[in-house]
Design an enzyme around this catalytic site. Structure first.
Site, PDB file in Angstrom:
ATOM      1  N   GLY A  18       0.065   6.119   1.413  1.00 25.91           N
ATOM      2  CA  GLY A  18       1.008   5.543   0.634  1.00 25.91           C
ATOM      3  C   GLY A  18       2.403   6.395   0.809  1.00 25.91           C
TER       4      GLY A  18
ATOM      5  CG  ASP B 241       1.660  -8.818   6.279  1.00 19.41           C
ATOM      6  OD1 ASP B 241       1.212  -9.423   7.331  1.00 19.41           O
ATOM      7  OD2 ASP B 241       1.869  -7.608   6.321  1.00 19.41           O
TER       8      ASP B 241
ATOM      9  N   GLY C 241       0.767  -1.176   0.060  1.00 22.52           N
ATOM     10  CA  GLY C 241      -0.059   0.092   0.057  1.00 22.52           C
ATOM     11  C   GLY C 241       0.882   1.328   0.267  1.00 22.52           C
TER      12      GLY C 241
END
Ligand code: AMP
Ligand code: MG
Length: 470
Positions: free
Chosen positions: A117, A244, A83
């Site tokens: 971001g 992740d 992201g």
């Protein structure tokens, strides 16, 4: 800089074309000259600042954002992905090894889910210095090439100057990458990803057919054990061991809420959101095992007979504890310079750890003192006196060199890191960073002149908290 496109031919779900957004005023804040030398990266700082903030993209570069799932604190998010990261491509080092070159904080991507971001200066600098420190400590880690300030504000509590980190990793294939393709039902992509990861990280795997999945899982498990042992050897708490954030390569990744343990206590937790102590210092092996189980699950669809798959994969996952314990015992043996293994060694270790916990002794400094005491007069905490006389009987002429190689004199202490980050946040620069980076380059050498960097915080660290770095 020659960049190769990676991952796009594994699955169209895995790597999605996505452009960084230019920033207002890119300026090179930190640049890792030594790392750059491995890649023959030689440009002027103005160009580097534009390039490493995503403000200039060469025409033959095709940046991507990677898709992945993740178990975050045990809860499954099927579609996380980058992201706030753009992979510009892979670059070969002087030995021909490929490294991903990724920008973190260069703008929103298709995976941003409402996030901006962006990255603030503090977390960017933290990633740079912690990854440098871990690398110097001999721990497998992603590296940082640079931190570029953006000249823009990122809206956090409170608003902060923005920055972009350039991260190098042998790959960005995570446990969550396999979970993602398995969840999406892309079994062909999943198989290609396994083969890509084997080729990249475990070229010695010789098995074919379904056997290679078993060998792959075993190899990843072995790497995770090696990684967690190396963290525990120096008192590192990752803080957010989600699937992740678990790289198949066995490199440490994501330095958001990480911290170093000062006083020895297996229950040490600093992360503000880790209320259950899931990622506590001493729980890291259990979590690595848990993450390996998630990887095993994601491999099941690759087998023709799924029940047989479970039967073959389970023993690998269940073998974690025995392998870990062996490696953990070896770690303590080295930290104490014990020659060979003898009955009573485990009790000797337990007794020391018990005393350290009871008397709130500093982990690094205690092992450093024991090490140095073998070659000179060195103050060891008086509570250890009796224990030391027993331990001495188990040491030999080789003990000093064994211990010196595994017990750091200096670690990146939380209060020192916070002091440096505060300087950056306040003034945009730091007076201490250069000395700190110099000291941390030789962590296994005890040097009197650097003693100020060796001390735990005077006030203790029971109120110290870390936050997920956004
Ligand atoms: P991390 O905590 O860095 O491992 O991130 C977990 C997930 O949140 C990843 O999918 C990140 O890309 C995403 N994420 C974190 N910070 C941001 C941000 N500022 N903007 C967009 N996505 C983010
Ligand atoms: Mg992450």
């Amino acid at each position: 800089m020659e960049l190769q496109t990676r991952y796009t031919d594994i699955s169209e779900l895995l790597a999605i074309k996505d452009m960084p957004s230019a920033v207002a005023k890119p300026q090179l804040l930190l640049f890792n000259d030594k790392l750059a030398d491995n890649f023959e990266i030689k440009h002027d700082s103005e160009y580097l600042a534009k390039l490493l903030s995503g403000s200039t993209i060469d025409k033959d570069v095709a940046p991507v954002a990677l898709g992945y799932s993740g178990h975050q604190f045990g809860h499954f998010s099927p579609r996380l992905g980058d992201g706030r990261a753009h992979l510009l491509g892979a670059i070969a080092d002087n030995n021909g090894t490929l490294w991903d070159l990724q920008l973190k904080g260069a703008g929103a991507t298709v995976f941003s889910r409402g996030g901006d971001g962006r990255c603030a200066i503090g977390p960017a600098v933290r990633e740079y210095i912690m990854s440098e420190a871990l690398h110097a400590l001999g721990i497998a880690t992603t590296r940082c090439l640079a931190v570029v300030t953006t000249g823009e504000t990122v809206y956090r509590q409170p608003p902060r100057p923005g920055a972009v980190v350039t991260r190098f990793a042998k790959s960005h294939i995570r446990v969550g990458s396999f979970q993602y393709l398995a969840t999406q039902g892309d079994i062909e992509g999943l198989e290609k990803l396994v083969d890509y990861a084997i080729n990249c990280h475990f070229p010695d795997i010789s098995g074919t057919g379904e056997q290679r999945y078993i060998e792959f899982l075993t190899a990843v498990l072995d790497k995770q054990i090696e990684l967690v042992i190396s963290w525990m050897r120096i008192g590192f708490i990752h803080g957010v061991m989600n699937t992740d954030n678990t790289l198949i390569s066995g490199e440490t990744i994501d330095y958001g809420p990480c911290a170093m343990m000062n006083q020895f206590d297996l229950d040490t937790v600093f992360s503000s959101i880790d209320h259950q102590g899931r990622y506590a210092f001493g729980n890291q092996p259990n979590i690595a095992n848990w993450n390996i189980a998630r990887l095993a699950e994601s491999l099941i669809p690759l087998f023709t007979d799924q029940d047989a798959a479970v039967e073959q994969l389970s023993p690998v996952v269940n073998g974690f504890a025995a392998k870990f314990n062996d490696a953990f015992n070896t770690m303590w043996q080295q930290k104490l310079g014990l020659a060979g293994q003898q009955e009573g060694d485990n009790a000797l270790v337990s007794e020391l750890l018990g005393l350290m916990k009871q008397h709130q002794l500093d982990y690094t400094n205690t092992f450093n003192a024991l090490t140095e005491s073998l070659v000179k007069d060195f103050v060891i905490d008086s509570n250890l006196k009796e224990w030391v006389s027993k331990w001495r009987l188990r040491t030999s002429a080789e003990s000093y060199s064994t211990m010196r190689a595994v017990n750091p004199a200096v670690i990146p202490r939380n209060h020192n890191i916070e002091m440096i980050l505060a300087e950056y946040e306040k003034a945009g620069s730091s007076l201490s960073i250069n000395e700190f980076l110099k000291v941390i380059q030789k962590p296994y050498e005890y040097e009197e002149e650097f003693a100020a960097w060796y001390q735990p915080p005077k006030e203790g660290d029971c109120n110290y908290q870390t936050f997920c770095g956004t």
